[in-house]
Write a protein that holds these residues in place. Structure first.
Motif: not given
Length: 346
Positions: A56-73
């Protein structure tokens, strides 16, 4: 007799010995490449994390890390898809959106968000007009805009970092706290609001790309601008729309970034143009334009996030990560160009 045979040999039709069969690997990668990469990264992630990759913590970490990049994409996709490669003003659009939102916090939380989004849209209008109407070089122009607005922000705010609680009046301190909370809110205690916003933005972007005439026209523009122009498509309008969407998406990411850092600054967003373009190309979008999909871009964002997560599990430092990301970026550009040439699309 020998003379007749000689003439027959010289007039015989030549056999075309050129290779016409498409390499199966090239075709497979061109269609499913990103998901093959995602699958491989999952396997590698499970190995290096000792089976904790899907925790759970690692999936949350991945999603949080890509959230801003994803918004830009979600917005930069349209710029690359239109054949204009990338937008070098993405970092300053993020910074400007965050600065304007924080500066206008006394208008209330909603008012501040609206002003921040309008700031991004304004940059999109300027870029869209100059590149779509005036046919300015997309890279040079957006780089110039990045430098210009960065200078404006430094002069107007004297290079200072802006804090919402310092700008907000006493009766608006709650609005400042609400602004900071948007980057730290979890829905159901599982998924962050940032990740949800990213997914919603991708959903809207997918609908625009696949269900509207805009997406179809932009494909033609990206494939061949002159053909699109002479077929009656208003190229200026379509490109301005693409850049406005990009500006809105970048400003959204910038607002969340300012809330995450608890401050707004001209340096917010630095490097996100490179990160977002890496994810987009990884997702199969062609630098030449006219090829790619939102689904592939989502895969590219996930792959980019998983790669960074795996590098963290391995224990690489920040500078080593930059090195690996640079190598990956160069490899992607080469593979993207190679597969398109093999398929006759470049």
């Amino acid at each position: 007799m020998s003379e007749v045979k000689k003439n027959e040999n010289t007039t015989a039709p030549k056999v075309d010995t050129r290779k016409t069969e498409i390499n199966k690997f090239t075709l497979l990668f061109n269609r499913l490449g990103i998901w093959i990469i995602v699958a491989l990264l999952i396997v590698v992630g499970l190995i290096v994390s000792g089976g904790q990759f899907f925790g759970k913590s690692n999936i949350q970490s991945i999603l949080e890390a890509v959230a801003l990049v994803g918004m830009v994409c979600a917005g930069l996709f349209y710029v690359t898809y239109s054949g204009n490669m990338t937008d070098m003003s993405v970092p300053i659009t993020m910074a400007f959106g965050g600065v304007m939102a924080v500066q206008c916090i006394n208008f209330g939380f909603v008012g501040a968000i609206v002003v921040g989004l309008l700031a991004g849209a304004l940059i999109g209008v300027i870029n869209g007009f100059m590149i779509g109407k005036m046919r300015a070089n997309a890279i040079i122009w957006t780089l110039a805009v990045n430098l210009l607005i960065s200078g404006v922000i430094r002069v107007v705010w004297q290079g200072k970092m802006l804090y919402a609680e310092d700008i907000a009046r006493e009766d608006m301190q709650g609005q400042a706290n609400l602004f900071y909370a948007i980057s730290r809110t979890y829905i159901g205690g599982i998924i962050s609001l940032m990740a949800i916003v990213m997914l919603v933005m991708f959903l809207i972007s997918w609908i625009i790309h696949t269900k509207t005439g805009f997406g179809q026209k932009l494909k033609i523009i990206g494939t061949n601008y002159e053909v699109a122009k002479f077929s009656g498509i208003n190229c200026t309008k379509q490109l301005m729309t693409a850049y406005i969407i990009n500006g809105l998406c970048s400003a959204t990411a910038g607002i969340f970034y300012a809330a995450l850092r608890k401050c707004a600054s001209y340096e917010n967003g630095t490097g996100y143009d490179f990160d977002a373009l890496t994810a987009i190309l990884l997702g199969g979008v062609s630098l030449n334009g006219g090829k790619g999909s939102i689904a592939g871009t989502i895969g590219g964002v996930l792959a980019y996030g998983m790669l960074n997560n795996i590098l963290s599990w391995v224990g690489l430092g920040t500078y080593s990560k930059y090195l690996v990301q640079g190598i990956v970026f160069l490899f992607i550009v080469w593979l993207n160009t190679y597969s398109n040439r093999k398929l006759g699309r470049a």
